[in-house]
Design an enzyme around this catalytic site. Structure first.
Site, mmCIF file in Angstrom:
data_model
loop_
_atom_site.group_PDB
_atom_site.id
_atom_site.type_symbol
_atom_site.label_atom_id
_atom_site.label_comp_id
_atom_site.label_asym_id
_atom_site.label_seq_id
_atom_site.Cartn_x
_atom_site.Cartn_y
_atom_site.Cartn_z
ATOM 1 N N ASP A 194 37.837 1.230 -77.027
ATOM 2 C CA ASP A 194 36.790 1.164 -76.008
ATOM 3 C C ASP A 194 37.227 0.241 -74.871
ATOM 4 O OD1 ASP A 194 34.423 1.443 -74.680
ATOM 5 O OD2 ASP A 194 33.157 0.718 -76.304
ATOM 6 N N ASP A 195 37.333 0.785 -73.656
ATOM 7 C CA ASP A 195 37.629 0.002 -72.448
ATOM 8 C C ASP A 195 39.039 -0.587 -72.422
ATOM 9 O OD1 ASP A 195 35.013 0.567 -71.856
ATOM 10 O OD2 ASP A 195 34.334 -1.501 -71.729
ATOM 11 N N CYS B 244 31.325 5.243 -70.909
ATOM 12 C CA CYS B 244 31.435 5.539 -72.341
ATOM 13 C C CYS B 244 30.732 6.824 -72.763
ATOM 14 C CB CYS B 244 30.857 4.380 -73.152
ATOM 15 S SG CYS B 244 31.584 2.778 -72.831
ATOM 16 N N HIS C 29 27.534 6.278 -79.763
ATOM 17 C CA HIS C 29 27.039 6.207 -78.387
ATOM 18 C C HIS C 29 26.648 7.567 -77.824
ATOM 19 C CE1 HIS C 29 27.347 3.456 -74.574
ATOM 20 N NE2 HIS C 29 26.105 3.640 -75.008
ATOM 21 N N ASP D 82 38.568 5.318 -73.924
ATOM 22 C CA ASP D 82 37.535 6.205 -73.380
ATOM 23 C C ASP D 82 37.435 6.132 -71.865
ATOM 24 O OD1 ASP D 82 36.530 3.639 -73.457
ATOM 25 O OD2 ASP D 82 34.597 4.182 -74.317
ATOM 26 N N GLN D 83 37.910 5.039 -71.267
ATOM 27 C CA GLN D 83 38.015 4.901 -69.812
ATOM 28 C C GLN D 83 38.819 3.641 -69.519
ATOM 29 O OE1 GLN D 83 34.265 4.963 -70.694
ATOM 30 N NE2 GLN D 83 34.642 2.927 -71.476
#
Length: 588
Positions: free
Chosen positions: A36-37, A76, A137, A340-341
């Site tokens: 994540d991130d 997300c 999420h 995810d980004q």
């Protein structure tokens, strides 16, 4: 009839997907890891020289590394919806037309619609054992807290161990609240002046109707202030919880050793299903703020808590790969690692630490469609099936995992809907040298923000941005948080004509082109504008899942492992306290 056997075999071979012909009789297994991130510049294999990620680097060294792998969204919730379904998030209603582009609370009614088909659901129908460990999420319930209409189980995951929302600093005691930034921009002076005026009106002997109005408005302002305080004080209890299957087993969750606990869960799943085809989606809670690291990893990096967290993520990847090797599954398993980004750039801890990742040479980060917000790591590892040490600089997407996994499992791609991803196996194996993505479309929430064009028989890679956010990490006066308001006026600047870049020459997006610097400027922009219009016309309207109505807290949807009067507290997770004995921790 014996004479008919050979023709039947030939017919069956012709009907098999091309990527399945080289796999033999057994179906491959899959381990898909999404951090994540994580910034593309955080990893050694993407150029970082000060943050050690030996296990992830080894994956890239022994596999295929994509240098232009793109998230379908810079946030997300929509990015993960696209990853699971192979479709732009606007097609499933998982893109917001308003301010908030992600789910914030657990008792909201929006989520990935049941009608959407995930790769997990298809593989489960093919006889695979499927598991999601970590962050979901994608919503939870619709009508009441037990219906779990958006639960991972509904979307094809036999086993779920993780959190249905996202990890926030509110989930960590002593880390403050992400909502403080919002409250900092409340016009307290005007509100106090209004309240003072109402009190003065009440005490000045005004008419009864006016006095009642003043009393009511004053009471409303005080009630709103009280509700906001209650929201912050109860946020962790109501939204930071751990689930096993459909049961809440820890509320609020204890973050300190959670990465290790989830690693242990992943190892157990692999051991339990080593003799059958499986799909493991390990969806890291980290490195999303608020950050946490297990005690053994604190102080292990040169980059503070953030570096320690990346180090622990790398350790987890190493444990999973060691387990595959121990179980003799490495040659049978396609392993994929991504983010995810792009990295979160603007958040500062309550202790003044800047908690963010590194985009490398790319501009900006999470929540923007600058390259730093959407260009993410993309690593594929499969000994014997994929070449080692191969680097591919072609546009690819996290949506491409859907058709790639489905084809490898021997299943059929759904024909009743538009699938935006493309099978990556021909590109990864070197059977083709060009990506199937000629045009790619980048959304800021539900607004088409940018277009990427990779013309046939050309080395150029054009990118046009129709608007850009008025946001800079060091100055948040215009917008209190990137997640909330950067996709709409007055927080964006429109560009007519669009900003145009040739990423093959300017990957940092530092110098927009103009008719003076690019002779074909107008024709290039014209092609991209036409492609954008055609794409938008092909998007069928669907119910939006991120409306204000779906975002609002609904008490009847609130997950709770005890009565609301006890503030929803429990500790039932059997993994508590046993992780270190099960999984060796070693930092290289």
């Amino acid at each position: 009839v014996p004479g008919m056997e050979i023709p039947r075999i030939l017919i069956s071979l012709v009907l098999l997907p091309a990527s399945s012909l080289s796999l033999g009789a057994s179906k491959p297994s899959f381990v898909l890891m999404m951090v994540d991130d994580l910034g593309i510049g955080d990893l050694g294999c993407y150029g970082n020289t000060t943050l050690k990620t030996p296990n992830i680097d080894r994956l890239a060294q022994d596999g295929v590394k994509l240098t232009q792998h793109l998230a379908a969204s810079p946030l997300c919730t929509p990015s993960r919806a696209a990853f699971l379904t192979g479709r732009y998030p606007i097609r499933s209603g998982m893109a917001s037309y308003g301010h908030v582009g992600v789910f914030i609370i657990s008792a909201a009614s929006g989520g990935l619609p049941r009608e959407e088909i995930t790769f997990a659901r298809i593989l489960k129908d093919q006889g695979y054992k499927t598991a999601l460990i970590g962050k979901w999420h994608q919503g939870l319930s619709c009508e009441h807290r037990g219906d779990h209409c958006h639960h991972p189980r509904v979307h094809g995951f036999d086993h779920f161990y993780g959190i249905p929302m996202t990890n926030l600093r509110d989930c960590q005691p002593g880390h403050g609240s992400i909502f403080y930034a919002a409250f900092a921009h409340v016009p307290y002076g005007k509100l106090l002046a209004t309240l003072g005026g109402l009190v003065a009106l009440h005490t000045a002997g005004a008419r009864v109707a006016a006095r009642r109005l003043a009393t009511g408005l004053a009471a409303l302002l005080l009630a709103m202030a009280g509700l906001l305080c209650v929201f912050i004080l109860t946020f962790a209890d109501l939204n930071c919880f751990l689930m096993r299957g459909e049961e809440v087993v820890e509320q609020p969750y204890v973050a300190e050793n959670l990465t290790q606990r989830m690693t242990g869960e992943a190892v157990e799943f692999l051991e339990r299903n080593s003799d059958v085809p499986f799909l493991l989606f390990f969806s890291f809670l980290q490195v999303h703020t608020g950050l946490f690291a297990s005690p053994r990893f604190r102080g292990k990096s040169r980059h503070g808590l953030y570096g320690d967290v990346v180090t622990e993520v790398d350790w987890c990847v190493g444990q999973i790969m060691k387990t595959l090797e121990r179980l003799e599954l490495k040659e049978k398993t396609l392993v994929y690692l991504t983010s995810d980004q792009g990295p979160h750039l603007e958040e500062i801890s309550v202790h003044g630490e800047v908690h963010h990742g590194y985009s490398g040479i790319y501009r900006a980060g999470k929540s923007t469609n600058w390259e730093g917000g959407i260009r993410v790591p993309g690593i594929f590892h499969w000994p014997g099936k994929l070449p080692a040490g191969k680097v591919i600089d072609e546009p690819t997407s996290n949506m491409d995992l859907f058709p790639s996994v489905v084809n490898l499992a021997g299943a059929s791609i759904p024909s009743d809907r538009k699938i935006d991803g493309h099978d990556l196996m021909p590109l990864l194996q070197g059977r083709v040298v060009r990506s199937d993505h000629e045009f790619m479309f980048h959304y800021c929430n539900a607004n088409l923000n940018a277009v990427r064009w990779h013309p046939a028989n050309s080395t150029s890679l054009w990118k046009a941005l129709f608007f850009t956010p008025n946001f800079y990490p060091e100055n948040t006066t215009g917008c209190f948080h990137m997640h909330i308001c950067h996709c709409i006026d007055p927080f964006i600047t429109h560009h007519d004509p669009p900003l145009l870049f040739d990423l093959s020459k300017d990957p940092s997006e530092s110098k927009p082109l103009s008719p003076a610097t690019e002779p074909n400027f107008h024709s290039i922009v014209g092609v991209m504008v036409d492609a954008a219009k055609a794409h938008e016309q092909g998007v069928e309207p669907v119910p939006e899942q991120l409306t204000l109505q779906h975002h609002l807290w609904k008490p009847w949807l609130q997950p709770c492992c005890s009565t609301l009067g006890q503030l929803c507290r429990c500790k039932r997770d059997h993994r508590q306290g046993v992780v270190e004995a099960e999984v060796e921790v070693h930092v290289e």
